[in-house]
Design an enzyme around this catalytic site. Structure first.
Site, PDB file in Angstrom:
ATOM      1  N   GLU A 151       3.466   9.762   8.485  1.00  8.53           N
ATOM      2  CA  GLU A 151       2.192   9.134   8.831  1.00  8.53           C
ATOM      3  C   GLU A 151       2.328   7.617   8.719  1.00  8.53           C
ATOM      4  O   GLU A 151       3.025   7.124   7.856  1.00  8.53           O
ATOM      5  CB  GLU A 151       1.134   9.658   7.859  1.00  8.53           C
ATOM      6  CG  GLU A 151      -0.255   9.233   8.170  1.00  8.53           C
ATOM      7  CD  GLU A 151      -0.597   9.485   9.619  1.00  8.53           C
ATOM      8  OE1 GLU A 151      -0.745  10.647  10.001  1.00  8.53           O
ATOM      9  OE2 GLU A 151      -0.705   8.503  10.380  1.00  8.53           O
ATOM     10  N   ASN A 208       7.972   0.817   6.614  1.00  7.28           N
ATOM     11  CA  ASN A 208       7.339   0.153   5.463  1.00  7.28           C
ATOM     12  C   ASN A 208       8.231  -0.929   4.866  1.00  7.28           C
ATOM     13  O   ASN A 208       7.753  -1.986   4.451  1.00  7.28           O
ATOM     14  CB  ASN A 208       6.961   1.196   4.400  1.00  7.28           C
ATOM     15  CG  ASN A 208       5.606   1.820   4.704  1.00  7.28           C
ATOM     16  OD1 ASN A 208       4.962   1.459   5.680  1.00  7.28           O
ATOM     17  ND2 ASN A 208       5.171   2.756   3.884  1.00  7.28           N
ATOM     18  N   ALA A 252       1.409 -15.289   3.813  1.00  5.14           N
ATOM     19  CA  ALA A 252       2.046 -15.515   2.506  1.00  5.14           C
ATOM     20  C   ALA A 252       0.966 -15.458   1.429  1.00  5.14           C
ATOM     21  O   ALA A 252      -0.209 -15.614   1.709  1.00  5.14           O
ATOM     22  CB  ALA A 252       2.728 -16.873   2.513  1.00  5.14           C
ATOM     23  N   CYS A 260       2.146   2.264  -1.236  1.00  5.72           N
ATOM     24  CA  CYS A 260       3.208   2.628  -0.294  1.00  5.72           C
ATOM     25  C   CYS A 260       4.367   1.631  -0.247  1.00  5.72           C
ATOM     26  O   CYS A 260       5.514   2.010  -0.517  1.00  5.72           O
ATOM     27  CB  CYS A 260       2.622   2.790   1.101  1.00  5.72           C
ATOM     28  SG  CYS A 260       1.247   3.930   1.111  1.00  5.72           S
TER      29      CYS A 260
HETATM   30  C1  UGA Z   1       1.188   0.628   4.548  1.00  2.00           C
HETATM   31  C2  UGA Z   1       1.631   0.525   6.024  1.00  2.00           C
HETATM   32  O1  UGA Z   1       1.077  -0.661   6.601  1.00  2.00           O
HETATM   33  C3  UGA Z   1       1.176   1.752   6.817  1.00  2.00           C
HETATM   34  O2  UGA Z   1       1.685   1.689   8.135  1.00  2.00           O
HETATM   35  C4  UGA Z   1       1.718   3.008   6.116  1.00  2.00           C
HETATM   36  O3  UGA Z   1       1.305   4.196   6.787  1.00  2.00           O
HETATM   37  C5  UGA Z   1       1.192   3.052   4.696  1.00  2.00           C
HETATM   38  O4  UGA Z   1       1.653   1.865   4.003  1.00  2.00           O
HETATM   39  C6  UGA Z   1       1.747   4.294   4.038  1.00  2.00           C
HETATM   40  O5  UGA Z   1       2.980   4.397   3.888  1.00  2.00           O
HETATM   41  O6  UGA Z   1       0.968   5.243   3.776  1.00  2.00           O
HETATM   42  P1  UGA Z   1      -1.107   0.159   3.247  1.00  2.00           P
HETATM   43  O7  UGA Z   1      -0.367   0.471   1.994  1.00  2.00           O
HETATM   44  O8  UGA Z   1      -2.445   0.765   3.483  1.00  2.00           O
HETATM   45  O9  UGA Z   1      -0.235   0.580   4.541  1.00  2.00           O
HETATM   46  O10 UGA Z   1      -1.305  -1.413   3.263  1.00  2.00           O
HETATM   47  P2  UGA Z   1      -0.855  -2.634   4.185  1.00  2.00           P
HETATM   48  O11 UGA Z   1      -1.970  -2.990   5.084  1.00  2.00           O
HETATM   49  O12 UGA Z   1       0.464  -2.407   4.776  1.00  2.00           O
HETATM   50  O13 UGA Z   1      -0.737  -3.787   3.078  1.00  2.00           O
HETATM   51  C7  UGA Z   1       0.218  -3.668   2.028  1.00  2.00           C
HETATM   52  C8  UGA Z   1       0.219  -4.899   1.165  1.00  2.00           C
HETATM   53  O14 UGA Z   1       0.818  -6.010   1.852  1.00  2.00           O
HETATM   54  C9  UGA Z   1      -1.149  -5.382   0.702  1.00  2.00           C
HETATM   55  O15 UGA Z   1      -1.073  -5.719  -0.670  1.00  2.00           O
HETATM   56  C10 UGA Z   1      -1.414  -6.633   1.530  1.00  2.00           C
HETATM   57  O16 UGA Z   1      -2.226  -7.565   0.890  1.00  2.00           O
HETATM   58  C11 UGA Z   1       0.013  -7.170   1.683  1.00  2.00           C
HETATM   59  N1  UGA Z   1       0.180  -8.032   2.873  1.00  2.00           N
HETATM   60  C12 UGA Z   1      -0.010  -7.535   4.119  1.00  2.00           C
HETATM   61  C13 UGA Z   1       0.576  -9.360   2.699  1.00  2.00           C
HETATM   62  O17 UGA Z   1       0.785  -9.833   1.561  1.00  2.00           O
HETATM   63  N2  UGA Z   1       0.766 -10.142   3.811  1.00  2.00           N
HETATM   64  C14 UGA Z   1       0.578  -9.661   5.063  1.00  2.00           C
HETATM   65  O18 UGA Z   1       0.764 -10.435   6.029  1.00  2.00           O
HETATM   66  C15 UGA Z   1       0.176  -8.337   5.227  1.00  2.00           C
END
Ligand code: UGA
Length: 426
Positions: A151, A208, A252, A260
């Site tokens: 997923e 991921n 950043a 995840c």
């Molecule tokens: C992530 C993946 O984006 C999904 O595609 C995947 O399905 C999911 O893990 C999973 O394996 O179930 P998620 O954990 O919901 O989704 O969160 P993200 O939106 O990916 O964000 C992850 C972290 O990265 C957050 O702490 C966010 O603040 C950080 N982030 C995100 C940044 O620091 N900079 C960015 O530019 C983007």
């Protein structure tokens, strides 16, 4: 089609709901009786915009059902979709005990052909292990097909992602389940990727880990920007305009968290190491992420050299906006470090009230800054973007605002007489 989904967690609930919307008859099972009792009364245990309404609607339409009778349900359904948790163990490897429990139940009850779909994120080789386990238990290979179908949904945008996937990945041993799989998801228009069981597992991890790599790359660039006094926002803009790079996942800040990205990074590293393979890039990605908070505390201490007994307010405690999830939240790690340094920590988050007894939680963002020495924005919730900075200024004791997500306009903040520090800029 009749599908039994095992696990009413994040992935299980959203997948069950989406498959019911597609018109299938879905039973979602979980051994957590309280969770199932709540779901039967329309109470959804996670915050996901739109999910509760869809669950209630599909239950009414008799397409979506819930049960805590895991064994009986698994026995009676021809398609089993496994969506149980695969948390990290202390050494960074993946805990597969919930998967193993489900496999044991399937193996002990199987009496007619079943398609067994693994949705949970599992290390490379797990689905091959499931296949092998069944055969070793004497279950003939004409009685089952194992499918690895990871997923890719994001918390907070899970329904959008599940109804608009950019691809559907299926790892199989044979072509036999393919027609059923296509029908299962026939309402979507996403392209299919067919691969081996392990290939599908690796596509999930690689996705991921790549996202995590982009974030650590952005954070390293922001460190370099700091040194050369360049605004990281400008660099992000210029970089993102190149279609080969793109602007996504290059914000950043405090670093990545959640249930995840950190877990999958550790788990893939662990899997590689178990084959004597070093993962130097993954190690660097992890190290950069692990040291982001230190970096921001250093930034804060340029203005507040002695943090002991200072009152610091943290805005946003969830691991990202749009969720109530605190798992591996960088904001929580930041709060812990502030507490260790002797700060008096106050916090405000639109979704989460009680963080810990050591932190003073507020239900109003302006109240939370009253008498504070510094405000740190740790999660970029929408309501922080255009807040009333003059109100903030009038309530604070000192005027330091550290925007650890680069989410507000520094000039607007400064105009109110506040001292603004962002990411990759002072
Ligand atoms: C992530 C993946 O984006 C999904 O595609 C995947 O399905 C999911 O893990 C999973 O394996 O179930 P998620 O954990 O919901 O989704 O969160 P993200 O939106 O990916 O964000 C992850 C972290 O990265 C957050 O702490 C966010 O603040 C950080 N982030 C995100 C940044 O620091 N900079 C960015 O530019 C983007």
């Amino acid at each position: 089609m009749k599908i039994c989904i095992v696990g009413a967690g994040y992935v299980g609930l959203t997948t069950a709901t989406a498959l019911a919307v597609f018109g299938h008859e879905v039973l979602c099972v979980d051994r957590d009786q309280a969770k199932i009792d709540g779901l039967l009364q329309g109470k959804v245990p996670i915050y996901e915009p739109g999910l509760e309404d869809l669950i209630i609607e599909n239950c009414k339409e008799n397409r979506l059902h819930f049960s805590s009778n895991v064994k009986e349900s698994i026995r009676d359904y021809p398609i089993i979709l496994i969506a149980v948790g695969t948390p990290s163990q202390n050494d960074g490897s993946c805990n597969l005990s919930f998967i193993k429990q489900v496999i044991e139940i399937i193996a002990s009850t199987i009496n007619n052909y079943k398609i067994i779909i693994t949705k949970s994120t599992v290390p490379p080789g797990t689905n091959e292990w499931i296949q092998q386990t069944f055969l070793e238990m004497g279950i003939k290979d004409d009685l089952f097909d194992i499918v690895s179908n990871p997923e890719f949904l994001r918390e907070g945008r899970a329904l959008w992602d599940i109804f608009h996937p950019n691809k559907l990945v299926f790892g199989t041993k044979t072509d036999r389940p393919l027609e059923v799989l296509k029908k299962l998801y026939q309402k979507g228009s996403a392209p299919f990727v067919f691969t081996s069981l392990t290939g599908a597992e690796l596509i999930k991890y690689a996705s991921n880990v790549f996202l995590a790599t982009k974030i650590s790359f952005a954070n390293e660039m922001a460190r370099i920007c700091d040194v050369f006094q360049v605004d990281y926002a400008d660099l992000h803009k210029g970089l993102g305009m190149d279609p080969r790079i793109g602007p996504d996942f290059l914000n950043a800040g405090l670093g990545f968290g959640g249930s995840c990205l950190p877990k999958d990074l550790s788990s893939l590293k662990h899997s590689a190491l178990s084959h004597q393979l070093e993962t130097k890039l993954l190690d660097a990605v992890m190290e950069i992420n692990d040291t982001q908070i230190e970096l921001y505390l250093k930034k804060l201490s340029t203005e507040l050299p002695d943090l002991a007994d200072k009152q610091i307010t943290v805005w946003g405690v969830t691991f990202k906006p749009g969720t109530d999830d605190l798992r591996s939240s960088p904001a929580i790690a930041l709060i812990q470090q502030l507490l260790q340094k002797g700060c008096r920590v106050h916090a405000y988050d639109p979704m989460v009230q009680l963080i810990s007894s050591d932190v003073t939680s507020h239900s109003n963002q302006y109240e939370s800054v009253s008498n504070s020495d510094a405000l740190i924005i740790a999660t970029e919730w929408e309501q922080f973007l255009n807040c009333n900075w003059s109100e903030v200024k009038s309530r604070m004791k000192r005027s330091i605002v550290l925007d650890a997500r680069n989410c507000v306009d520094g000039e607007i903040v400064r105009r109110q007489g506040l001292q603004y520090m962002g990411v990759g800029k002072r």
